[in-house]
Motif scaffolding. Structure first.
Motif, PDB file in Angstrom:
ATOM      1  N   ALA A  98      43.188  51.702  56.170  1.00  0.00           N
ATOM      2  CA  ALA A  98      42.497  51.370  55.275  1.00  0.00           C
ATOM      3  C   ALA A  98      42.832  50.583  54.130  1.00  0.00           C
ATOM      4  O   ALA A  98      42.015  49.252  53.380  1.00  0.00           O
ATOM      5  CB  ALA A  98      41.996  52.765  54.917  1.00  0.00           C
ATOM      6  N   VAL A  99      43.954  50.420  54.016  1.00  0.00           N
ATOM      7  CA  VAL A  99      44.919  49.754  52.296  1.00  0.00           C
ATOM      8  C   VAL A  99      44.756  48.256  53.043  1.00  0.00           C
ATOM      9  O   VAL A  99      44.314  46.859  53.106  1.00  0.00           O
ATOM     10  CB  VAL A  99      45.630  49.896  52.506  1.00  0.00           C
ATOM     11  CG1 VAL A  99      46.779  49.235  51.650  1.00  0.00           C
ATOM     12  CG2 VAL A  99      46.201  51.170  51.356  1.00  0.00           C
ATOM     13  N   VAL A 103      42.560  42.674  53.281  1.00  0.00           N
ATOM     14  CA  VAL A 103      42.268  41.169  54.334  1.00  0.00           C
ATOM     15  C   VAL A 103      40.851  40.846  53.929  1.00  0.00           C
ATOM     16  O   VAL A 103      40.994  39.611  54.062  1.00  0.00           O
ATOM     17  CB  VAL A 103      41.819  41.739  56.304  1.00  0.00           C
ATOM     18  CG1 VAL A 103      41.295  40.704  56.699  1.00  0.00           C
ATOM     19  CG2 VAL A 103      43.015  41.897  56.887  1.00  0.00           C
ATOM     20  N   MET A 104      39.744  41.490  53.600  1.00  0.00           N
ATOM     21  CA  MET A 104      38.586  41.167  52.783  1.00  0.00           C
ATOM     22  C   MET A 104      39.226  40.520  51.506  1.00  0.00           C
ATOM     23  O   MET A 104      38.671  39.246  51.057  1.00  0.00           O
ATOM     24  CB  MET A 104      37.802  42.703  52.557  1.00  0.00           C
ATOM     25  CG  MET A 104      37.162  43.244  53.544  1.00  0.00           C
ATOM     26  SD  MET A 104      36.857  44.937  53.413  1.00  0.00           S
ATOM     27  CE  MET A 104      35.349  44.215  52.153  1.00  0.00           C
ATOM     28  N   LEU A 105      39.944  41.234  50.411  1.00  0.00           N
ATOM     29  CA  LEU A 105      40.282  40.045  49.226  1.00  0.00           C
ATOM     30  C   LEU A 105      41.094  38.800  49.938  1.00  0.00           C
ATOM     31  O   LEU A 105      40.724  37.909  49.449  1.00  0.00           O
ATOM     32  CB  LEU A 105      41.296  40.460  48.539  1.00  0.00           C
ATOM     33  CG  LEU A 105      40.274  42.505  48.441  1.00  0.00           C
ATOM     34  CD1 LEU A 105      42.002  43.095  47.088  1.00  0.00           C
ATOM     35  CD2 LEU A 105      39.235  41.920  47.196  1.00  0.00           C
ATOM     36  N   GLY A 106      41.734  38.883  50.675  1.00  0.00           N
ATOM     37  CA  GLY A 106      42.739  37.743  51.219  1.00  0.00           C
ATOM     38  C   GLY A 106      41.610  36.445  51.267  1.00  0.00           C
ATOM     39  O   GLY A 106      41.649  35.476  51.380  1.00  0.00           O
ATOM     40  N   LEU A 157      48.368  34.344  48.357  1.00  0.00           N
ATOM     41  CA  LEU A 157      50.044  35.069  48.809  1.00  0.00           C
ATOM     42  C   LEU A 157      50.480  35.921  48.574  1.00  0.00           C
ATOM     43  O   LEU A 157      50.769  37.162  49.161  1.00  0.00           O
ATOM     44  CB  LEU A 157      50.916  33.918  48.108  1.00  0.00           C
ATOM     45  CG  LEU A 157      51.422  32.545  48.456  1.00  0.00           C
ATOM     46  CD1 LEU A 157      51.763  31.834  47.474  1.00  0.00           C
ATOM     47  CD2 LEU A 157      51.413  32.357  50.097  1.00  0.00           C
ATOM     48  N   THR A 158      50.213  36.893  47.132  1.00  0.00           N
ATOM     49  CA  THR A 158      50.329  37.956  47.014  1.00  0.00           C
ATOM     50  C   THR A 158      49.560  38.807  47.417  1.00  0.00           C
ATOM     51  O   THR A 158      50.213  39.768  48.603  1.00  0.00           O
ATOM     52  CB  THR A 158      49.714  38.185  45.871  1.00  0.00           C
ATOM     53  OG1 THR A 158      49.436  38.008  44.537  1.00  0.00           O
ATOM     54  CG2 THR A 158      49.661  39.371  45.068  1.00  0.00           C
ATOM     55  N   GLY A 178      49.627  42.656  52.667  1.00  0.00           N
ATOM     56  CA  GLY A 178      49.380  42.970  54.146  1.00  0.00           C
ATOM     57  C   GLY A 178      50.990  43.120  55.467  1.00  0.00           C
ATOM     58  O   GLY A 178      50.930  44.098  55.648  1.00  0.00           O
ATOM     59  N   GLY A 179      51.955  42.804  54.744  1.00  0.00           N
ATOM     60  CA  GLY A 179      53.017  42.307  55.336  1.00  0.00           C
ATOM     61  C   GLY A 179      53.849  44.032  54.805  1.00  0.00           C
ATOM     62  O   GLY A 179      54.330  44.639  56.248  1.00  0.00           O
TER      63      GLY A 179
END
Length: 275
Positions: free
Chosen positions: A212-213, A218-221, A245-246, A251-252
C-alpha cells in the motif's frame, strides 16, 4: 567196467530278472510333462494413485510428494531478495545525494549521479524479475506439496499463481495467497497448535502495508513528474525535481522492506515444512 565222470559245467544264468532286481521307477505316461519346481515371480506393486487435495471452496489441488530441491529454490530466492534489498538501499542513497547536489546547484555532478542511477534502475528491474520468478516457483512447489493442509486454502492453484498477474487485483490476491499457504503449512506442521488458524499472519499484514505504501509513493511520484513537463518557473521545476527524488528514495526504502519481509516469510514456511 565203470564209466568216466562227465566234465563239470557251470549252470546257465537266468535271463529273466527276479523281483528284487526289477526297476522301482514308475512309468511316465506318453506325452506327459514333468511338474515345474520353480514358482512364478510376484507381480509388480501397483503405482500409487495421485493424491488430490480439496480447498475450502471445493477446488482440487494436485498434491505431489515433498521434493528436497524445494529448499534449494528457497535459498536462491532469499539470495535474490538480499541483492534486491541492497540495490534498493543503494538507489535511495543516490537519490538523497542527487537531491543534495540539486540544493547546492551543482548541476554537472547531479547529471553524473543521475546517469549512474539510470543504470542501477535496469539492475533493480532485472533482480526484481528474478525474485518474482524464484518466488512463484518456490510458492507453487510448497502449495502443491504434501506438507500443507489444502483444506485451509480459499482458492485453487490457478488463482493462487495467476492472481499475481492481474493488474491492481494482484495487490489483494497475492497477499491472500501468501496467507493461505502460511495457514496450510502451519496447520500441517508437527508443532502446530490445536485448532485451525484464523488470524492473518503478521508477515502477511506487513507485506500488505508495504504494498500500500509503495502504491501511494508511485502515485505521488507520477504527480511530481507531471510538474516537470511544463514548469511555471525555475523554482517550480526545482521543487518538482526534489519532490520526485524524495518519493523515489522512499520507494527504495519500501522495496528493501518488502524484500526483507519476503525473506522472513520464506524462512518461516521452510521451518514449518521441516520434518
Amino acid at each position: 567196467m565203470t564209466q568216466p565222470a562227465a566234465p563239470y559245467e557251470p549252470p546257465a544264468s537266468s535271463a529273466v530278472p527276479t523281483a528284487s532286481t526289477a526297476s522301482t521307477v514308475p512309468p511316465v505316461a506318453a506325452g506327459a510333462q514333468p511338474a515345474a519346481t520353480a514358482t512364478a515371480p510376484p507381480p509388480p506393486p501397483p503405482a500409487p494413485a495421485a493424491q488430490t487435495g480439496v480447498t475450502a471452496n471445493f477446488k482440487n489441488v494436485a498434491v505431489r510428494p515433498w521434493r528436497q530441491s524445494t529448499a534449494v529454490v528457497a535459498v536462491m530466492a532469499q539470495a535474490a531478495f538480499v541483492v534486491g534489498a541492497l540495490a534498493n538501499l543503494y538507489l535511495t542513497s543516490m537519490d538523497v545525494k542527487v537531491k543534495g547536489l540539486l540544493e547546492d546547484r551543482d548541476f554537472a555532478a547531479m547529471e553524473r549521479e543521475a546517469q549512474s542511477a539510470d543504470g542501477l534502475y535496469m539492475l533493480i528491474l532485472g533482480v526484481g524479475a528474478l525474485c518474482a520468478i524464484l518466488l512463484l516457483v518456490w510458492f507453487h512447489r510448497v502449495w502443491t506439496s504434501d506438507r500443507s493442509d489444502h483444506s485451509l486454502y480459499t482458492r485453487g492453484t490457478g488463482m493462487a499463481i495467476g492472481g499475481w498477474f492481474i493488474p491492481f487485483a494482484n495487490f489483494v490476491l497475492g497477499p491472500l495467497a501468501l496467507r493461505d499457504l502460511l495457514w496450510g503449512v502451519e496447520h500441517a506442521s508437527p508443532q502446530a497448535k490445536p485448532g485451525r488458524p484464523a488470524a492473518t499472519p503478521r508477515l502477511v499484514i506487513a507485506f500488505w502495508v508495504v504494498i500500500a505504501v509503495n502504491l501511494v509513493l508511485v502515485m505521488l511520484g507520477r504527480g511530481a513528474e507531471s510538474g516537470l513537463q511544463r514548469p511555471d518557473s525555475i523554482d517550480a521545476l526545482m521543487t518538482s525535481v526534489q519532490a520526485s527524488l524524495t518519493y523515489e528514495a522512499l520507494g527504495g526504502v519500501a522495496g528493501a522492506a518488502g524484500a526483507v519481509i519476503a525473506i522472513l516469510y520464506i524462512r518461516k514456511v521452510m521451518a514449518l515444512t521441516r520434518r
